[in-house]
Each structure stands twice: as structure tokens, then as C-alpha cells.
Design a protein around this motif. Structure first.
Motif, mmCIF file in Angstrom:
data_model
loop_
_atom_site.group_PDB
_atom_site.id
_atom_site.type_symbol
_atom_site.label_atom_id
_atom_site.label_comp_id
_atom_site.label_asym_id
_atom_site.label_seq_id
_atom_site.Cartn_x
_atom_site.Cartn_y
_atom_site.Cartn_z
ATOM 1 N N ALA A 108 -4.633 104.060 -0.707
ATOM 2 C CA ALA A 108 -3.378 103.332 -0.470
ATOM 3 C C ALA A 108 -2.444 103.467 -1.675
ATOM 4 N N ASP A 109 -3.059 103.629 -2.850
ATOM 5 C CA ASP A 109 -2.296 103.715 -4.086
ATOM 6 C C ASP A 109 -1.953 105.142 -4.493
ATOM 7 N N ALA A 110 -2.487 106.097 -3.758
ATOM 8 C CA ALA A 110 -2.355 107.500 -4.169
ATOM 9 C C ALA A 110 -0.905 107.970 -4.087
ATOM 10 N N ILE A 111 -0.567 108.996 -4.874
ATOM 11 C CA ILE A 111 0.776 109.586 -4.777
ATOM 12 C C ILE A 111 0.937 110.265 -3.414
ATOM 13 N N ARG A 112 2.201 110.273 -2.936
ATOM 14 C CA ARG A 112 2.542 110.863 -1.630
ATOM 15 C C ARG A 112 3.312 112.163 -1.821
ATOM 16 N N PRO A 113 3.282 113.051 -0.822
ATOM 17 C CA PRO A 113 4.209 114.180 -0.844
ATOM 18 C C PRO A 113 5.627 113.625 -0.800
ATOM 19 N N GLY A 114 6.461 114.051 -1.683
ATOM 20 C CA GLY A 114 7.820 113.502 -1.778
ATOM 21 C C GLY A 114 8.000 112.629 -3.003
ATOM 22 N N ASP A 115 6.913 112.109 -3.552
ATOM 23 C CA ASP A 115 7.013 111.306 -4.771
ATOM 24 C C ASP A 115 7.587 112.149 -5.913
ATOM 25 N N VAL A 116 8.336 111.484 -6.793
ATOM 26 C CA VAL A 116 8.799 112.172 -8.002
ATOM 27 C C VAL A 116 8.143 111.512 -9.215
ATOM 28 N N LEU A 166 5.306 118.021 -3.825
ATOM 29 C CA LEU A 166 5.425 118.427 -2.421
ATOM 30 C C LEU A 166 4.060 118.552 -1.763
ATOM 31 N N ASN A 167 3.049 118.676 -2.589
ATOM 32 C CA ASN A 167 1.686 118.751 -2.063
ATOM 33 C C ASN A 167 0.767 118.107 -3.100
ATOM 34 N N THR A 168 0.052 117.057 -2.686
ATOM 35 C CA THR A 168 -0.792 116.349 -3.665
ATOM 36 C C THR A 168 -2.043 117.155 -4.015
ATOM 37 N N ASP A 169 -2.271 118.247 -3.254
ATOM 38 C CA ASP A 169 -3.423 119.102 -3.567
ATOM 39 C C ASP A 169 -3.123 120.072 -4.718
ATOM 40 N N ALA A 170 -1.853 120.179 -5.103
ATOM 41 C CA ALA A 170 -1.537 120.986 -6.292
ATOM 42 C C ALA A 170 -1.546 120.029 -7.479
ATOM 43 N N GLU A 171 -2.730 119.425 -7.712
ATOM 44 C CA GLU A 171 -2.857 118.361 -8.712
ATOM 45 C C GLU A 171 -3.226 118.876 -10.095
ATOM 46 N N GLY A 172 -3.863 120.049 -10.125
ATOM 47 C CA GLY A 172 -4.332 120.563 -11.419
ATOM 48 C C GLY A 172 -3.185 120.718 -12.396
ATOM 49 N N ASP A 219 -11.909 117.051 -6.188
ATOM 50 C CA ASP A 219 -10.581 117.298 -5.627
ATOM 51 C C ASP A 219 -10.633 117.237 -4.100
ATOM 52 N N THR A 220 -10.254 116.090 -3.557
ATOM 53 C CA THR A 220 -10.193 115.966 -2.088
ATOM 54 C C THR A 220 -8.890 116.558 -1.558
ATOM 55 N N GLY A 221 -7.940 116.811 -2.472
ATOM 56 C CA GLY A 221 -6.591 117.204 -2.071
ATOM 57 C C GLY A 221 -5.653 115.999 -2.104
ATOM 58 N N GLY A 222 -6.212 114.800 -2.135
ATOM 59 C CA GLY A 222 -5.367 113.590 -2.093
ATOM 60 C C GLY A 222 -4.821 113.389 -0.682
ATOM 61 N N ILE A 223 -3.612 112.843 -0.577
ATOM 62 C CA ILE A 223 -3.013 112.591 0.746
ATOM 63 C C ILE A 223 -2.824 113.918 1.498
ATOM 64 N N SER A 224 -2.545 114.996 0.786
ATOM 65 C CA SER A 224 -2.540 116.333 1.412
ATOM 66 C C SER A 224 -3.995 116.789 1.495
ATOM 67 N N LEU A 225 -4.757 116.048 2.276
ATOM 68 C CA LEU A 225 -6.223 116.175 2.310
ATOM 69 C C LEU A 225 -6.689 117.597 2.640
ATOM 70 N N LYS A 226 -7.729 118.026 1.951
ATOM 71 C CA LYS A 226 -8.308 119.361 2.223
ATOM 72 C C LYS A 226 -9.112 119.318 3.514
ATOM 73 N N PRO A 227 -9.292 120.458 4.170
ATOM 74 C CA PRO A 227 -10.204 120.494 5.314
ATOM 75 C C PRO A 227 -11.644 120.242 4.857
ATOM 76 N N GLY A 228 -12.504 119.828 5.788
ATOM 77 C CA GLY A 228 -13.860 119.402 5.419
ATOM 78 C C GLY A 228 -14.788 120.521 4.963
ATOM 79 N N ALA A 229 -14.629 121.729 5.516
ATOM 80 C CA ALA A 229 -15.593 122.801 5.218
ATOM 81 C C ALA A 229 -15.635 123.101 3.725
ATOM 82 N N ASP A 230 -16.833 123.105 3.189
ATOM 83 C CA ASP A 230 -17.061 123.453 1.772
ATOM 84 C C ASP A 230 -16.380 122.520 0.775
ATOM 85 N N MET A 231 -15.971 121.347 1.236
ATOM 86 C CA MET A 231 -15.268 120.464 0.291
ATOM 87 C C MET A 231 -16.173 120.041 -0.861
ATOM 88 N N ASP A 232 -17.495 120.031 -0.634
ATOM 89 C CA ASP A 232 -18.429 119.683 -1.721
ATOM 90 C C ASP A 232 -18.172 120.544 -2.958
#
Ligand code: BES
Ligand code: MN
Ligand code: ZN
Length: 506
Positions: free
Chosen positions: A335-343, A355-361, A281-294
């Protein structure tokens, strides 16, 4: 590790080590007393010298004790007499494994199961409980994940360190047949927990959705399950626009893994377990911060817990009908990823404003929950590393339970208590639902910072209206960070216990 059930006198055992308990008061357990008698009071002398105070989980190795057959004696502290709790018992067992981890004692006999263990109600636990928990605790403590480490050239003479054979000693009066069943159950659960840990710990470049599907398919032969893997084309036909939306930002193809363990009565409605399988989970376009992303490789621990639970119940031959549904994909920016605002349009027909691609679960789970309707389930439980907010609310000690049926939540809490893999019931009242209102779709995928784990559960509840459903947020419990970084295998013990209870009732 090899386990067996034995009974016999501690002073007569010819193992590398015998493990016996001592209490804080200086009181000896039965087996410690037997060794003391055989060695002309040696243990008593050692305690008098002050080298061992009997505090819970303390330990002392004694070599060459006269009058006994074993090479070593390991004294393990059991704390105050008459006050050994279930947790305390496990701590003492773990201490015994750790104390021997760096020694050459491989073949050992443990007498700790003779200790009196009190549960929360102050009742004595039986031998069956103690045996199965000893096996689990030993396996848990001796788990290693080193498959990804380079091969060190080991010299042939290198001594094996740590326990390889463990004899669990029970009293002559204990039912040997029951003891063996308890051992088998403990081993089955351990095997499920280790499997879940391994999957969690594997790196995300190896543990992909395809890899998860392969591991599930491999269980068809070894564990007698039926497994079906649905590919992107089939998911499209089913209309899983929400799940596919998340998956579209990754080159890894999504998989919907469906497992069946049908060992209950033919007409018995199944329990369905749904596991979040975001392999990274990178967060997608609503990218997560780098710390501890592993650590976002652990975002498939819900899926791992479903696979681990299936392994455990298969090895127990649990007479129950259980189905597993695992939506697996990767959340990547592209480039193909969903964007915030997509329905997106979900399989249920409800539209979702992202509204946030990081709420993907929740976006992948909602379609899996709709898919579960077709099984006419008796209950559906989803398991997900769903929100950081859950960790803020409950910390790392317990999982969160949300449910649309209070008695299902209670059943899950009690399974967690019995398995020592606890959970806590969280509210999911109507008032929270409006936080998910959207101006542009039926529902928004986030509900703001306040009560983040609750609004996530509310989101899922919209897709779980046709059956009894519970949601376990395991964001705080599925893995450990820091020096001990690693998967915990939770909540496989809770889920397995829940299913065991259901099988007993059926
Ligand atoms: N997988 C994360 C949740 C998570 C984060 C678990 C950190 C454990 C540690 C999930 O997909 C996520 O990113 N959730 C967001 C939701 C938010 C955007 C509403 C979160 O919790 O920050
Ligand atoms: Mn996320
Ligand atoms: Zn996630």
C-alpha cells in the motif's frame, strides 16, 4: 580444503591419489612418464587398450598401480599437446576434482601445474599463474551450499567423499617462496568468491538488508575493515529520495553499507565499488510474472560481489585504498509502495519520473553514486544485476561494461581477461540519452525496450559526471539457472584483479 605446496617424485608420494596429465596423442606428461617408468609401462598399456583418449578434461582412475606408493593414480586428459589454453587448464583441474568427488580419495597430490599452459598471446604461463588458478578452480568446483538443508543423521562410519587435502606439486626449480605467495593469493580470492556465492544463494527471507549489514559489520573484526551502516533517518537527511522511494514498499528497513579498506598511501585517492543490494525484486507495483521469480533473490549479487572482493583484498593485504558503498533494500508491492507515475527527488537534486517500479536498481544506485562523490574517488565502479536486456544482448558468458572513460573500460576488460572472468565493452553514446526524456521530471527511469541495458547505463551516467566511472551489468553472469542453479561469485575475480593491477601501479 587444505592446500600446500610440495615438490617431489610422483611415484614416491604416499597420498590417496596422485593426479597426472596425459595428452591426446598418447604423449605422457613428465609425471605420468615417471609413473609409467616406475610401473613397467603400465600407463602406456592402459592408453593402448583405449580406455583413456587424453581428450581435454577426460579422466580415468587407476587402482593398485605397481611400483608406486600412492593408492590410486588419476589420469587427466590435457587435450592436444602444445595447445593447452588457460581455460583448458582450468577445465582439466575441475575434471580432476569431479572425478574424485565420489571416491574415498581425500588426501591427493596434483601434478597438473607442471603442464605447459598458453595464454591468448601464445606465451607460456608461469608457475604462479598455474598455482593460483588451480586453487581457485578446485575451490570453485568443490563449492557446496547446504546450510539450509535439514540435518541428515550421518552414520559415524560414513566415508568422507572427495578431496579434503590437496598438495600442489611444483618443480624443484620453481621459486618456493613465490609459489607460496601464489597459493595465498588463490586462497584469498577463493574465499571472496565463496563468500559472494553464499550471500547470493541464501534465501531472501534470511538475506535481508539487515543481514547484509550484519555480515559486513562482522568483517570489522575478522578482516580489519571499517564499516559504517546508515539507517533510514540518516538517508532522509542526505536526501536520498530515490533510494528511499524503492525501500518504502517493504517492511525491511533499508541500509546503506559503507566499507573501507585503507591500506594504500594516506593521500591516495580511493577506488569506490558500488553494489546493487536488492535482496528481493518482485518488481514492486509493476509486478514481475511468477515464473522463476525466486531467482530475484540474486538481485543483491552486485552487493555480494563488493563484499566478496573486500574479503579477498583484505586477505591479500592489498596495499590500496578502496571504499565499498552498498545500497540495500527490498522491492515489494505494498500500500505504501511507489507507483508508476510517482516523481522522486534524488540526492543529486535531479527529479525522476518512475514509469516502471521494476526498474528499481538504477533508483537505488543513483543515490549511492551521488554519495560516492564525497570520497573524491580515483574511479567508481558500480556492479549490478541491472537489466534482463543485458542477458539478451550478451548471454551468460560475459558481463557488460559501460563507462564514461574509455581507458577505464579497457582496464576492466583486461582485468577480466587475466582473471578469466570476462566482460565486454558496450556503447553508451549520447544518442541514447534522449530515450530517458520525461514530460514531468528531469529524467524517466526507463527508456523503452530498444537497447535496454544501454539506457539503464545512461540513466546511471547522469549521476556519475563528477568522476571516472564504469558500470558492470552482471545480470547474465552472477548466477546460473536450471539444474545447476546457484550463484557464480562473479565478478569477484575481475574486480580483485582490477584492484591488484591498481595496487601494482600505485
Ligand atoms: N533485477 C532486474 C533485472 C534482471 C531481470 C536481471 C532478470 C536478471 C534477470 C531489474 O531490476 C529489472 O527488473 N529490470 C527491468 C527493467 C525494465 C523494467 C526497464 C528488466 O530488465 O526487465
Ligand atoms: Mn526490477
Ligand atoms: Zn532488480
Amino acid at each position: 580444503m587444505e592446500f600446500s605446496i610440495k615438490s617431489g617424485k610422483p611415484e614416491k608420494q604416499r597420498n590417496d591419489c596422485v593426479i597426472v596429465g596425459v595428452y591426446e596423442s598418447g604423449k605422457l606428461s613428465h609425471s605420468a612418464q615417471a609413473i609409467d617408468d616406475a610401473s613397467e609401462g603400465f600407463i602406456g598399456k592402459v592408453l593402448k587398450r583405449g580406455d583413456m583418449d587424453g581428450k581435454l578434461a577426460s579422466s580415468l582412475i587407476l587402482h593398485g598401480v605397481a611400483g608406486i606408493h600412492a593408492d590410486r593414480v588419476l589420469l587427466v586428459g590435457l587435450g592436444k599437446h602444445d595447445e593447452l589454453t588457460e581455460k583448458g587448464f582450468r577445465q582439466a583441474v575441475i575434471a580432476s576434482v569431479k572425478a574424485l568427488a565420489k571416491t574415498g580419495a581425500n588426501d591427493v597430490a596434483s601434478f597438473l601445474a607442471e603442464s605447459e599452459v598458453l595464454n591468448n598471446d601464445g606465451k607460456k604461463q608461469d608457475a604462479i599463474w598455474k598455482i593460483s588458478h588451480m586453487v581457485e578452480a578446485v575451490n570453485d568446483a568443490s563449492y557446496r551450499f547446504d546450510v539450509m538443508k535439514g540435518k541428515k543423521d550421518k552414520s559415524e562410519k560414513e566415508v568422507i567423499k572427495g578431496i579434503t587435502k590437496l598438495e600442489v606439486h611444483v618443480a624443484e626449480s620453481d621459486d618456493n617462496q613465490q609459489a607460496k605467495i601464489a597459493l595465498k593469493q588463490g586462497l584469498a580470492l577463493s574465499s571472496g568468491v565463496s563468500f559472494a556465492k553464499d550471500l547470493g544463494n541464501l534465501p531472501p527471507n534470511i538475506c535481508t538488508p539487515t543481514y547484509l549489514a550484519e555480515r559486513a559489520l562482522a568483517m570489522v573484526k575478522t578482516h580489519g575493515l571499517t564499516v559504517e551502516v546508515l539507517e533510514r533517518e540518516e538517508l532522509k537527511k542526505l536526501g536520498m529520495g530515490s533510494f528511499l522511494g524503492v525501500a518504502q514498499g517493504s517492511v525491511q528497513p533499508p541500509k546503506l553499507i559503507v566499507l573501507k579498506h585503507f591500506h594504500g598511501k594516506k593521500d591516495q585517492k580511493p577506488v569506490v565499488l558500488v553494489g546493487k543490494g536488492i535482496t528481493f525484486d518482485t518488481g514492486g507495483i509493476s509486478l514481475k510474472p511468477g515464473a522463476d521469480m525466486d531467482e530475484m533473490k540474486y538481485d543483491m549479487c552486485g552487493a555480494a560481489s563488493v563484499l566478496g572482493t573486500f574479503k579477498a583484498i583484505a586477505e591479500m593485504d592489498l596495499p590500496l585504498n578502496v571504499i565499498g558503498v552498498i545500497p540495500a533494500c527490498e522491492n515489494m508491492p505494498d500500500a505504501d509502495a511507489i507507483r508508476p507515475g510517482d516523481v522522486l527527488t534524488s540526492m543529486s537534486g535531479q527529479t525522476i519520473e518512475v514509469l516502471n517500479t521494476d526498474a528499481e536498481g538504477r533508483l537505488i544506485l543513483c543515490d549511492a553514486l551521488t554519495y560516492a562523490e564525497k570520497f573524491e574517488p580515483s574511479a567508481v565502479i558500480d556492479i549490478a544485476t541491472l537489466t534482463g536486456a543485458c542477458v539478451i544482448a550478451l548471454g551468460h558468458h560475459v558481463s557488460a561494461v559501460f563507462s564514461n572513460q574509455d581507458c577505464l573500460a579497457k582496464e576492466i576488460l583486461s582485468a577480466g581477461e587475466d582473471a578469466l572472468d570476462r566482460a565486454w565493452h558496450m556503447p553508451m553514446w549520447e544518442e541514447y540519452q534522449s530515450q530517458l526524456d520525461s514530460n514531468f521530471a528531469d529524467i524517466a527511469n526507463i527508456g523503452g525496450r530498444a537497447g535496454g541495458s544501454i539506457t539503464a547505463a545512461c540513466f546511471l551516467s547522469r549521476f556519475a559526471q563528477k568522476y571516472h566511472w564504469a558500470h558492470l551489468d552482471i545480470a547474465g553472469t552472477a548466477w546460473k539457472s536450471g539444474k545447476e542453479k546457484g550463484s557464480t561469485g562473479r565478478p569477484v575475480p575481475l574486480l580483485t584483479q582490477f584492484l591488484k593491477h591498481r595496487a601494482e601501479k600505485a
